[in-house]
Motif scaffolding. Structure first.
Motif, PDB file in Angstrom:
ATOM      1  N   VAL A  64      28.504  14.875  36.805  1.00 52.53           N
ATOM      2  CA  VAL A  64      28.283  16.157  37.468  1.00 52.53           C
ATOM      3  C   VAL A  64      28.057  17.208  36.384  1.00 52.53           C
ATOM      4  CG1 VAL A  64      29.240  17.911  39.001  1.00 52.53           C
ATOM      5  CG2 VAL A  64      29.745  15.501  39.404  1.00 52.53           C
ATOM      6  N   SER A  65      27.080  18.069  36.610  1.00 48.44           N
ATOM      7  CA  SER A  65      26.749  19.132  35.668  1.00 48.44           C
ATOM      8  C   SER A  65      28.000  19.905  35.252  1.00 48.44           C
ATOM      9  CB  SER A  65      25.752  20.093  36.315  1.00 48.44           C
ATOM     10  OG  SER A  65      25.697  21.326  35.649  1.00 48.44           O
ATOM     11  N   LEU A  66      28.173  20.110  33.956  1.00 45.67           N
ATOM     12  CA  LEU A  66      29.331  20.857  33.464  1.00 45.67           C
ATOM     13  C   LEU A  66      29.345  22.276  34.023  1.00 45.67           C
ATOM     14  CD1 LEU A  66      29.347  19.738  29.709  1.00 45.67           C
ATOM     15  CD2 LEU A  66      30.773  18.874  31.590  1.00 45.67           C
ATOM     16  N   GLU A  67      28.176  22.901  34.091  1.00 49.71           N
ATOM     17  CA  GLU A  67      28.088  24.279  34.552  1.00 49.71           C
ATOM     18  C   GLU A  67      28.379  24.406  36.041  1.00 49.71           C
ATOM     19  OE1 GLU A  67      25.794  22.734  32.716  1.00 49.71           O
ATOM     20  OE2 GLU A  67      26.238  23.715  30.807  1.00 49.71           O
ATOM     21  N   LYS A  68      28.034  23.367  36.814  1.00 50.31           N
ATOM     22  CA  LYS A  68      28.164  23.427  38.267  1.00 50.31           C
ATOM     23  C   LYS A  68      29.410  22.701  38.788  1.00 50.31           C
ATOM     24  CE  LYS A  68      24.341  25.376  40.108  1.00 50.31           C
ATOM     25  NZ  LYS A  68      24.337  26.332  41.233  1.00 50.31           N
ATOM     26  N   PHE A  69      30.206  22.136  37.886  1.00 49.58           N
ATOM     27  CA  PHE A  69      31.263  21.231  38.336  1.00 49.58           C
ATOM     28  C   PHE A  69      32.248  21.908  39.282  1.00 49.58           C
ATOM     29  CE2 PHE A  69      35.181  18.936  38.394  1.00 49.58           C
ATOM     30  CZ  PHE A  69      34.786  17.609  38.421  1.00 49.58           C
ATOM     31  N   LYS A  70      32.786  23.038  38.899  1.00 53.12           N
ATOM     32  CA  LYS A  70      33.826  23.653  39.739  1.00 53.12           C
ATOM     33  C   LYS A  70      33.298  24.010  41.114  1.00 53.12           C
ATOM     34  CE  LYS A  70      37.178  27.441  40.051  1.00 53.12           C
ATOM     35  NZ  LYS A  70      38.217  26.665  40.756  1.00 53.12           N
ATOM     36  N   ILE A  71      32.174  24.687  41.197  1.00 58.67           N
ATOM     37  CA  ILE A  71      31.660  25.078  42.500  1.00 58.67           C
ATOM     38  C   ILE A  71      31.208  23.873  43.312  1.00 58.67           C
ATOM     39  CG2 ILE A  71      29.301  25.518  41.670  1.00 58.67           C
ATOM     40  CD1 ILE A  71      29.145  27.779  43.725  1.00 58.67           C
ATOM     41  N   GLY A  72      30.663  22.861  42.642  1.00 61.04           N
ATOM     42  CA  GLY A  72      30.133  21.719  43.373  1.00 61.04           C
ATOM     43  C   GLY A  72      31.158  20.680  43.753  1.00 61.04           C
ATOM     44  N   PHE A  73      32.223  20.552  42.958  1.00 69.58           N
ATOM     45  CA  PHE A  73      33.180  19.463  43.171  1.00 69.58           C
ATOM     46  C   PHE A  73      34.569  19.949  43.547  1.00 69.58           C
ATOM     47  CE2 PHE A  73      35.976  15.948  42.162  1.00 69.58           C
ATOM     48  CZ  PHE A  73      35.224  14.809  42.406  1.00 69.58           C
ATOM     49  N   ALA A  74      35.037  21.017  42.933  1.00 70.73           N
ATOM     50  CA  ALA A  74      36.452  21.378  43.071  1.00 70.73           C
ATOM     51  C   ALA A  74      36.646  22.878  43.213  1.00 70.73           C
ATOM     52  CB  ALA A  74      37.232  20.854  41.873  1.00 70.73           C
ATOM     53  N   GLY A  75      35.942  23.487  44.150  1.00 68.33           N
ATOM     54  CA  GLY A  75      35.964  24.931  44.304  1.00 68.33           C
ATOM     55  C   GLY A  75      37.324  25.516  44.620  1.00 68.33           C
ATOM     56  N   ASP A  76      38.218  24.746  45.247  1.00 72.11           N
ATOM     57  CA  ASP A  76      39.541  25.281  45.603  1.00 72.11           C
ATOM     58  C   ASP A  76      40.625  24.853  44.623  1.00 72.11           C
ATOM     59  OD1 ASP A  76      39.367  22.633  46.451  1.00 72.11           O
ATOM     60  OD2 ASP A  76      40.667  22.942  48.182  1.00 72.11           O
ATOM     61  N   ALA A  77      40.262  24.175  43.547  1.00 74.55           N
ATOM     62  CA  ALA A  77      41.229  23.819  42.510  1.00 74.55           C
ATOM     63  C   ALA A  77      41.397  24.993  41.549  1.00 74.55           C
ATOM     64  CB  ALA A  77      40.749  22.587  41.742  1.00 74.55           C
TER      65      ALA A  77
END
Length: 259
Positions: free
Chosen positions: A152-165
């Motif tokens: 998963v793209s490093l830049e997009k990881f949080k929003i794309g995979f784990a937005g509530d973490a």
């Protein structure tokens, strides 16, 4: 009768009864006490820790599969090895790509129920990638390497995979990614366990890795009992109690009748 009720009926009807002293058949309803957890792409089994703790505290025996993510056959083999160690009726749980894995591996006779946690559920003869047709997830970006493995793209990881973490937890997930062989998504399944086993689906309403409409479509097709949870794609990690609640419910409802 709807699909879920039909599958619950099949699960009960295929369970043996015994003849008691009065000549009548009787059996005791016992819930499944074994749970096998299967992680998805870009992650490993450690993300299940919260769900593991919840289930252990409720008296379950929990096993976590470590998928190699090298092929569907390899991941199914890893899951079958875990199932071979179970001592009785088992609930098989998959997150994301893990849903494809449990769909194939779930024909194991020890499996009495399937729980899909924001997970894929192809049919026999279908590929995983076919499930995405007509849907989109623009915030989930995969960078495929020259050897065919994807992160998963490093830049997009949080929003794309784990937005509530938390930022720290999302960063750890991002930096500990397990790449997946992208060819797995084009592999056709040989079996679809959900056709004969009762199913439950946890759908993360804030999932950015999958189109939520796609998750609902798959859950409807397999006749799953649906539980919506406000969470990201990382719902298996960020909402462990709610995920464990659904697994607990599945274990109680899909338990086999034994003498």
């Amino acid at each position: 009768m709807n699909s879920l009720i039909r599958k619950l009926f099949i699960a009960a009807a295929t369970t043996a009864s015994i003849v008691g002293p009065g000549g009548g058949a009787h059996a005791q309803q016992v819930q499944a006490k074994n749970v096998v957890l299967v992680h998805g792409a870009f992650a490993d089994g450690s993300g299940w820790r919260g769900v593991y703790d919840e289930l252990i505290n409720r008296g379950y025996r929990v096993t976590i599969v470590q998928n190699p993510l090298t092929s569907l056959a390899d991941d199914v083999a890893a899951t079958q090895r875990a199932l071979a160690r179970q001592d009785g009726p088992t609930i098989l749980v998959g997150h994301s790509w893990g849903g494809t894995v449990i769909t194939e591996a779930g024909i194991n006779p020890k499996v009495v129920g399937l729980v899909y946690v924001s997970a894929l559920s192809p049919d026999a003869g279908e590929t995983t990638s076919e499930q995405y047709a007509g849907f989109s997830a623009p915030d989930f970006v995969i960078d495929t390497q020259s050897d065919g493995y994807g992160f998963v793209s490093l830049e997009k990881f949080k929003i794309g995979f784990a937005g509530d973490a938390s930022d720290a937890d999302a960063a750890f997930l991002r930096d500990s990614q397990v790449p997946i062989n992208m060819s797995v998504f084009a592999t056709k399944l040989n079996h679809a366990a959900w056709r004969t086993k009762p199913s439950w689906a946890v759908i993360a309403t804030e999932d950015k890795a999958f189109d939520v409409r796609m998750l609902h479509k798959m859950a409807q097709r397999i006749g799953a009992a649906v539980e919506e949870v406000k969470a990201s794609h990382a719902v298996f990690m960020t909402q462990p109690k709610k995920v464990a609640d659904v697994i607990d419910r599945a274990a109680r409802q899909a338990g086999r009748k034994v003498p």
